[in-house]
Design a protein around this motif. Sequence first.
Motif, PDB file in Angstrom:
ATOM      1  N   PHE A  53       0.813  -1.218   0.000  1.00  0.00           N
ATOM      2  CA  PHE A  53       0.000   0.000   0.000  1.00  0.00           C
ATOM      3  C   PHE A  53       0.845   1.266   0.000  1.00  0.00           C
ATOM      4  N   TYR A  54       2.148   1.146   0.157  1.00  0.00           N
ATOM      5  CA  TYR A  54       3.025   2.279  -0.141  1.00  0.00           C
ATOM      6  C   TYR A  54       3.109   2.466  -1.656  1.00  0.00           C
ATOM      7  N   PHE A  55       3.273   1.384  -2.390  1.00  0.00           N
ATOM      8  CA  PHE A  55       3.440   1.476  -3.835  1.00  0.00           C
ATOM      9  C   PHE A  55       2.138   1.797  -4.554  1.00  0.00           C
ATOM     10  N   VAL A  56       1.041   1.230  -4.091  1.00  0.00           N
ATOM     11  CA  VAL A  56      -0.240   1.372  -4.784  1.00  0.00           C
ATOM     12  C   VAL A  56      -1.262   1.932  -3.797  1.00  0.00           C
ATOM     13  N   ASN A  57      -1.634   3.193  -4.006  1.00  0.00           N
ATOM     14  CA  ASN A  57      -2.674   3.834  -3.190  1.00  0.00           C
ATOM     15  C   ASN A  57      -3.218   5.017  -3.973  1.00  0.00           C
ATOM     16  N   LEU A  58      -4.251   5.651  -3.450  1.00  0.00           N
ATOM     17  CA  LEU A  58      -4.919   6.737  -4.176  1.00  0.00           C
ATOM     18  C   LEU A  58      -4.340   8.106  -3.869  1.00  0.00           C
ATOM     19  N   HIS A  59      -3.387   8.189  -2.930  1.00  0.00           N
ATOM     20  CA  HIS A  59      -2.913   9.488  -2.473  1.00  0.00           C
ATOM     21  C   HIS A  59      -1.516   9.813  -2.994  1.00  0.00           C
ATOM     22  N   ASP A  60      -0.589   8.876  -2.882  1.00  0.00           N
ATOM     23  CA  ASP A  60       0.800   9.139  -3.261  1.00  0.00           C
ATOM     24  C   ASP A  60       1.438   7.826  -3.695  1.00  0.00           C
ATOM     25  N   SER A  61       0.974   7.314  -4.819  1.00  0.00           N
ATOM     26  CA  SER A  61       1.424   5.994  -5.251  1.00  0.00           C
ATOM     27  C   SER A  61       2.818   6.079  -5.866  1.00  0.00           C
ATOM     28  N   HIS A  62       3.488   4.935  -5.886  1.00  0.00           N
ATOM     29  CA  HIS A  62       4.841   4.832  -6.439  1.00  0.00           C
ATOM     30  C   HIS A  62       4.894   3.624  -7.375  1.00  0.00           C
ATOM     31  N   VAL A  63       3.989   3.623  -8.346  1.00  0.00           N
ATOM     32  CA  VAL A  63       3.860   2.483  -9.249  1.00  0.00           C
ATOM     33  C   VAL A  63       5.110   2.319 -10.102  1.00  0.00           C
ATOM     34  N   LEU A  64       5.691   3.433 -10.580  1.00  0.00           N
ATOM     35  CA  LEU A  64       6.888   3.331 -11.405  1.00  0.00           C
ATOM     36  C   LEU A  64       8.060   2.760 -10.617  1.00  0.00           C
ATOM     37  N   ASP A  65       8.168   3.144  -9.352  1.00  0.00           N
ATOM     38  CA  ASP A  65       9.218   2.553  -8.515  1.00  0.00           C
ATOM     39  C   ASP A  65       8.980   1.057  -8.325  1.00  0.00           C
ATOM     40  N   LEU A  66       7.716   0.657  -8.187  1.00  0.00           N
ATOM     41  CA  LEU A  66       7.379  -0.761  -8.062  1.00  0.00           C
ATOM     42  C   LEU A  66       7.770  -1.516  -9.335  1.00  0.00           C
ATOM     43  N   ILE A  67       7.495  -0.921 -10.489  1.00  0.00           N
ATOM     44  CA  ILE A  67       7.861  -1.566 -11.749  1.00  0.00           C
ATOM     45  C   ILE A  67       9.375  -1.733 -11.845  1.00  0.00           C
ATOM     46  N   MET A  68      10.119  -0.666 -11.491  1.00  0.00           N
ATOM     47  CA  MET A  68      11.578  -0.738 -11.573  1.00  0.00           C
ATOM     48  C   MET A  68      12.126  -1.828 -10.659  1.00  0.00           C
ATOM     49  N   GLN A  69      11.618  -1.900  -9.426  1.00  0.00           N
ATOM     50  CA  GLN A  69      12.071  -2.948  -8.520  1.00  0.00           C
ATOM     51  C   GLN A  69      11.712  -4.331  -9.056  1.00  0.00           C
ATOM     52  N   SER A  70      10.516  -4.466  -9.617  1.00  0.00           N
ATOM     53  CA  SER A  70      10.049  -5.768 -10.097  1.00  0.00           C
ATOM     54  C   SER A  70      10.867  -6.285 -11.268  1.00  0.00           C
ATOM     55  N   LEU A  71      11.482  -5.371 -12.027  1.00  0.00           N
ATOM     56  CA  LEU A  71      12.308  -5.794 -13.145  1.00  0.00           C
ATOM     57  C   LEU A  71      13.572  -6.520 -12.682  1.00  0.00           C
ATOM     58  N   PHE A  72      13.990  -6.271 -11.443  1.00  0.00           N
ATOM     59  CA  PHE A  72      15.267  -6.803 -10.987  1.00  0.00           C
ATOM     60  C   PHE A  72      15.155  -7.788  -9.823  1.00  0.00           C
ATOM     61  N   ILE A  73      14.069  -7.746  -9.054  1.00  0.00           N
ATOM     62  CA  ILE A  73      13.922  -8.770  -8.020  1.00  0.00           C
ATOM     63  C   ILE A  73      13.554 -10.090  -8.690  1.00  0.00           C
ATOM     64  N   LYS A  74      14.082 -11.177  -8.144  1.00  0.00           N
ATOM     65  CA  LYS A  74      13.851 -12.476  -8.764  1.00  0.00           C
ATOM     66  C   LYS A  74      14.272 -13.565  -7.785  1.00  0.00           C
ATOM     67  N   THR A  75      14.058 -14.797  -8.161  1.00  0.00           N
ATOM     68  CA  THR A  75      14.513 -15.923  -7.360  1.00  0.00           C
ATOM     69  C   THR A  75      16.019 -16.041  -7.531  1.00  0.00           C
ATOM     70  N   GLN A  76      16.746 -15.793  -6.453  1.00  0.00           N
ATOM     71  CA  GLN A  76      18.204 -15.762  -6.513  1.00  0.00           C
ATOM     72  C   GLN A  76      18.776 -17.176  -6.399  1.00  0.00           C
TER      73      GLN A  76
END
Length: 408
Positions: A218-241
């Motif tokens: 709910f930090y990344f996705v909310n109606l007041h101050d969302s950070h969807v682009l930051d979520l996308i950037m993180q998701s591009l690089f997090i993975k099963t290590q």
Amino acid sequence: MNSNVSRPAPRANTGSLLKNFVSDSGMALLRLERRFDPFVRPAFDAVLRDPLARLTTALINSRRPDEGLAIAEEKLMADEESFTDSIVRSFTRQMGDLWKPGGFERGGNTKTQGIVRGEFTVHQDIPEHMKRGIYARPQTFRAWVRFSGPGPYITPDIDDVGFMSISIKLLGVPGPKLLEEEKHTLDMFGVSTPTFVTPDARANAALQIESVKNAQIFYFVNLHDSHVLDLIMQSLFIKTQSSPFEAPYFSCVPYLMGEGQAMQYSVWPKTKKRTPIPRLPLRPPDDYLRQAMVASLAEGDVEFDIRLQMQTDPHRMPIENAGVLWPEKLSPRITVATLRLPRQSFDSPAQMEFAKRLSYNPWHTIAEHRPLGNQSRARKRMYWELSQLRHRMNAVPHYEPTGDEVFE
């Protein structure tokens, strides 16, 4: 008390049944995806990851004003200290909720995969303008290198969010330090995503408020101050290590490179090997990442390249926004040193417990490499206060290592 034992992450506690359901369901889907990620991730990374990262960076930059700053120039953000206060309060509360006295763990980079001996050797043939600070001349420092999971929980490796951390403590570094609690060390940090999870201290304070509720989504996705682009950037690089020795690590925040220059650093494995993850898509061992480390260092040395990326564009390579990926086409990463982890055994209970005694802080450094930006200014007090809390709750005093430590 061994608090570094894997356990399930706590459920969301937002005060809303609906929000709890959304958060817990999202985490369940992420954990399921992690079981299948290795079967598709190599192809995704090869074809789509970097173009999507460039597109996401362009979208982030399109929303940022050009503040007209110079190279290595900082700019204080409004209410910066209040955001740091909020971050410290959130971490203090969460650590108190998660851990008991005698078993307090770090608020972030929490799960210790291992702490190992290393040697950090500065190369001779590096560009003249990069011969500053510890890179001024060829030399070798001993080091204690800690590899860790993301935190704030200690979960089975397959159930974490998919990134890892490295903390390097160089020993025997001469000169006055910016944080005087340690006299002879210099600390370096990296995570396996090239941008930080939050762009600035204000956003970090908001993330930690949601983290206390175990509902970071709910930090990344909310109606007041969302950070969807930051979520996308993180998701591009997090993975099963596959192994802490098989991923690159990025400082994400800049540091001085002598007066008037700024840089970010990164740590790159020299090996192209990928350790098979046991039993996928079923459940791997809870600590399979540590087991991969043990097996690698039983076979021989492990080496990493240390690369520096100089700031050449103050807007597109910002000091005060850690969520922006610095483009390599503006400034390539240059190899300046080698981190060697010699063949060793490191997973004794005594050596694992030793990791709890150490305090890592980016301000354990010299003036030539002063941390830059609001995230680093916040980390100075945040890391120090939370380290003090952890040592106090564990009744363990602060300890500055020498490299001569011996474990049974």
